[in-house]
Design a protein around this motif. Structure first.
Motif, short mmCIF file in Angstrom:
data_model
loop_
_atom_site.label_atom_id
_atom_site.label_comp_id
_atom_site.label_asym_id
_atom_site.label_seq_id
_atom_site.Cartn_x
_atom_site.Cartn_y
_atom_site.Cartn_z
N ASN A 2 0.83 -1.20 0.00
CA ASN A 2 0.00 0.00 0.00
C ASN A 2 0.87 1.25 0.00
O ASN A 2 1.85 1.32 0.71
N PHE A 6 -4.72 4.16 5.13
CA PHE A 6 -6.03 3.54 5.37
C PHE A 6 -6.42 3.79 6.83
O PHE A 6 -5.78 3.28 7.75
N LEU A 79 -13.14 -4.07 -0.79
CA LEU A 79 -11.67 -4.00 -0.82
C LEU A 79 -11.16 -3.99 -2.26
O LEU A 79 -10.32 -3.18 -2.63
N ARG A 84 -8.55 -1.07 -2.15
CA ARG A 84 -7.19 -1.38 -2.64
C ARG A 84 -6.78 -0.47 -3.81
O ARG A 84 -5.67 0.08 -3.80
N LEU A 87 -5.76 2.87 -2.38
CA LEU A 87 -4.49 2.82 -1.65
C LEU A 87 -3.32 2.68 -2.62
O LEU A 87 -2.28 3.34 -2.46
N GLU A 127 -3.45 -8.45 4.13
CA GLU A 127 -2.50 -7.40 4.52
C GLU A 127 -3.09 -6.00 4.43
O GLU A 127 -2.44 -5.03 4.81
N THR A 128 -4.31 -5.90 3.92
CA THR A 128 -4.90 -4.55 3.77
C THR A 128 -5.53 -4.11 5.10
O THR A 128 -6.73 -3.84 5.18
N GLN A 129 -4.73 -4.07 6.12
CA GLN A 129 -5.21 -3.67 7.44
C GLN A 129 -5.11 -2.15 7.58
O GLN A 129 -4.20 -1.54 7.01
#
Ligand code: T5A
Length: 222
Positions: A2, A6, A79, A84, A87, A127-129
């Motif tokens: 990213n 976020f 997402l 995503r 990002l 992993e998109t935390q």
């Protein structure tokens, strides 16, 4: 990896999340940042359709697993279609509720086992935390009173009171458990979560959030 930022906002009903998302977006935009404001459930055309089903008071009863799977189906699409790409383009993404809401509403305050929640999160969010989660803390009664007052805004008495959604309509015990759940999530994730007293005035909260962004997110980005 990213490149954007976020940030999620979490908390019980009427805590003031949408208000703070809007104030933060305006502040970032004034500095020239590109900001994507989004929400859950929702945030993409498919997820918005699922939102209608999830919030509709007429939706037939179902268990917490079935419900969590719908939230995660909506999240997967959200997402991929919205979060995503934004990002990866280096934008700021401000999201009104995200995966912590499933953990609290469907698991901690309901019956979905924690390990199921963990697995769904691994598969869908991966992993998109969020880099930062603002947890808006308010006593359940006060949050519900705000949500109720907002529902009445602009409604003519002849139209009658608009119906509470499936979650707002639940009893006080559930809403108190939600508050405890969010505080517990914050305790378990001290690096990610920032708890603010949501009973303050909106501008006071916005300043606290901005200080956190300036010290944590913007500094890390330098
Ligand atoms: N859900 C969601 C799950 O069960 N699992 C999940 O995984 C997910 C993602 C979504 C529902 O779905 C559930 C949780 C929710 O029940 P929603 O309509 O999006 O439903 O509702 P909420 O997210 O709860 O949002 P609300 O719109 O109810 O509340 P907000 O966004 O927290 O509050 P906001 O900003 O709209 O403010 C409410 C009122 O209070 C005033 C505002 O002007 C407004 O009138 N206000 C303040 N008043 C005084 N002081 C302040 N500081 C104020 N800030 C705002």
């Amino acid at each position: 990896m990213n490149q954007g930022h976020f940030i999620t906002f979490e908390g019980g009903e009427g805590a003031g999340k949408s208000t703070q998302v809007k104030l933060l977006a305006e502040r970032l935009q004034a500095l020239g940042h590109t900001v994507v404001v989004t929400r859950e459930p929702g945030g993409s055309p498919f997820a918005e359709k699922l939102r209608e089903l999830l919030l509709d008071p007429a939706t037939p009863p179902h268990d917490a697993l079935a419900e969590a799977l719908i939230f995660y189906a909506a999240r997967a699409d959200h997402l991929n279609k919205t979060i995503r790409p934004a990002l990866f383009a280096g934008n700021w993404v401000l999201c009104d509720r995200f995966a912590d809401s499933t953990r609290v509403y469907q698991s901690m305050a309901s019956t979905l086992p924690t390990d199921v929640c963990d697995k769904l999160d691994d598969i869908v969010v991966g992993e998109t935390q969020p880099g930062l989660t603002v947890v808006m803390d308010i006593i359940a009664e006060e949050g519900l009173a705000r949500a109720h007052a907002r529902r009445l805004e602009g409604v003519a008495p002849v139209d009658g009171e608009p119906e509470a959604d499936r979650y707002e309509a639940r009893d006080l015990t559930y809403h108190r458990a939600l508050r405890e759940g969010f505080l517990q999530v914050a305790k378990m994730n001290p690096d990610r979560c920032f708890v603010v007293d949501a009973s303050d005035e909106a501008e006071v909260i916005a300043e606290k959030v901005w200080s956190k962004i300036a010290t944590q997110v913007l500094r890390e980005a330098l």
